[in-house]
Write an enzyme that holds these catalytic residues in place. Structure first.
Site, short mmCIF file in Angstrom:
data_model
loop_
_atom_site.label_atom_id
_atom_site.label_comp_id
_atom_site.label_asym_id
_atom_site.label_seq_id
_atom_site.Cartn_x
_atom_site.Cartn_y
_atom_site.Cartn_z
N MET B 15 0.83 -1.21 0.00
CA MET B 15 0.00 0.00 0.00
C MET B 15 0.86 1.25 0.00
O MET B 15 2.04 1.20 0.27
CB MET B 15 -0.94 -0.02 1.20
CG MET B 15 -2.04 -1.05 1.03
SD MET B 15 -3.28 -0.92 2.27
CE MET B 15 -4.46 0.12 1.50
N CYS B 16 0.19 2.34 -0.29
CA CYS B 16 0.82 3.66 -0.32
C CYS B 16 1.69 3.85 0.92
O CYS B 16 1.22 3.56 2.01
CB CYS B 16 -0.28 4.72 -0.35
SG CYS B 16 0.31 6.40 -0.21
N PRO B 17 2.91 4.33 0.81
CA PRO B 17 3.59 4.83 -0.39
C PRO B 17 4.57 3.82 -1.00
O PRO B 17 5.43 4.21 -1.78
CB PRO B 17 4.39 6.01 0.18
CG PRO B 17 4.82 5.50 1.52
CD PRO B 17 3.72 4.57 2.01
N ASP B 42 -2.84 -1.60 -5.27
CA ASP B 42 -3.24 -0.45 -4.45
C ASP B 42 -3.99 0.54 -5.34
O ASP B 42 -3.50 0.92 -6.39
CB ASP B 42 -1.97 0.20 -3.85
CG ASP B 42 -2.28 1.50 -3.14
OD1 ASP B 42 -3.36 1.61 -2.54
OD2 ASP B 42 -1.43 2.41 -3.19
#
Lengths: 160, 78
Positions: B15-17, B42
């Site tokens: 997931m981010c980042p 994501d």
């Protein structure tokens, strides 16, 4: 003179809460990934995010402070719903289940992407935290002058 | 898709980042003109990868929907 043609980001991390430190490291890694020269300045409660986690302090109050504030980046709780640590555990579990990187992984990624980590000398003095109590990757211990100089030469300045 | 890929980055489950962070790390090891394929599920990556390209000046070639995840092709141009 301020350089208006820069590609820098400066993030001041005042908070020591899990959620806010998360935000700081996510923005920092994102900025560094996008090629920005990124600096994080850790002050007051934020210093905990760059501490090794050992007990700190010399005098009575300093040691009390160190005891209350012991542990490193992995033991900081969220600003809301902590409930004496249950919230922290729950957030960690929920984030882990969804594949969100841990704070320690994010910090390592920031280091790998050459984010500069700076400690605030005054906060460390007050709380009796020494250079040896910080992780080795911290580049320097500085003051507000350095921080402002960096911020003045940045396109992105954040206070978290 | 008919794109010559030099390196594949598996960011499925990240997931981010992290997809962007690993992309930046991978790009550092690559030569100008080479193409990186990023596989990610994501949702943010959908807009983050083109945005990253715009900010860094690298070229976003294409994206391909593979059902559970997407493939993104990015060419190192700087």
């Amino acid at each position: 003179m301020a350089d208006n043609d820069n590609n820098n980001a400066t993030i001041i991390v005042m908070s020591g809460d899990m959620d806010k430190v998360f935000a700081a490291f996510i923005i920092a890694t994102g900025a560094a990934a996008a090629g920005m020269d990124t600096t994080m300045f850790f002050t007051f409660w934020g210093v905990k995010a760059i501490q090794k986690g050992n007990l700190t302090g010399k005098g009575l109050f300093g040691r009390m402070m160190g005891l209350m504030n012991r542990g490193g980046i992995n033991v900081i709780g969220p600003s809301r719903f902590n409930f004496g640590g249950i919230g922290r555990w729950m957030f960690k579990k929920m984030m882990g289940d969804k594949g969100v990187a841990s704070l320690e992984e994010l910090r390592q990624m920031a280091i790998d992407l050459d984010v500069h980590l700076l400690g605030c000398g005054m906060s460390m003095d007050v709380m009796e935290i020494s250079r040896e109590d910080l992780i080795d990757e911290v580049e320097d211990i500085v003051g507000v002058g350095t921080m402002l100089n960096l911020a003045a030469n940045s396109k992105v300045q954040l206070f978290i | 898709m008919d794109i010559q890929v030099d390196k594949v980055q598996d960011s499925i489950g990240q997931m981010c980042p992290m997809p962007i962070a690993f992309m930046a790390k991978n790009m550092r090891t690559m030569e100008t003109g080479q193409v990186l394929e990023i596989r990610a599920d994501d949702e943010g990556a959908h807009s983050d990868i083109p945005a990253w390209c715009e900010q860094t000046g690298n070229e976003f070639l294409a994206e391909e929907d593979c059902g559970d995840y997407c493939k993104y092709y990015v060419k190192k141009t700087v």
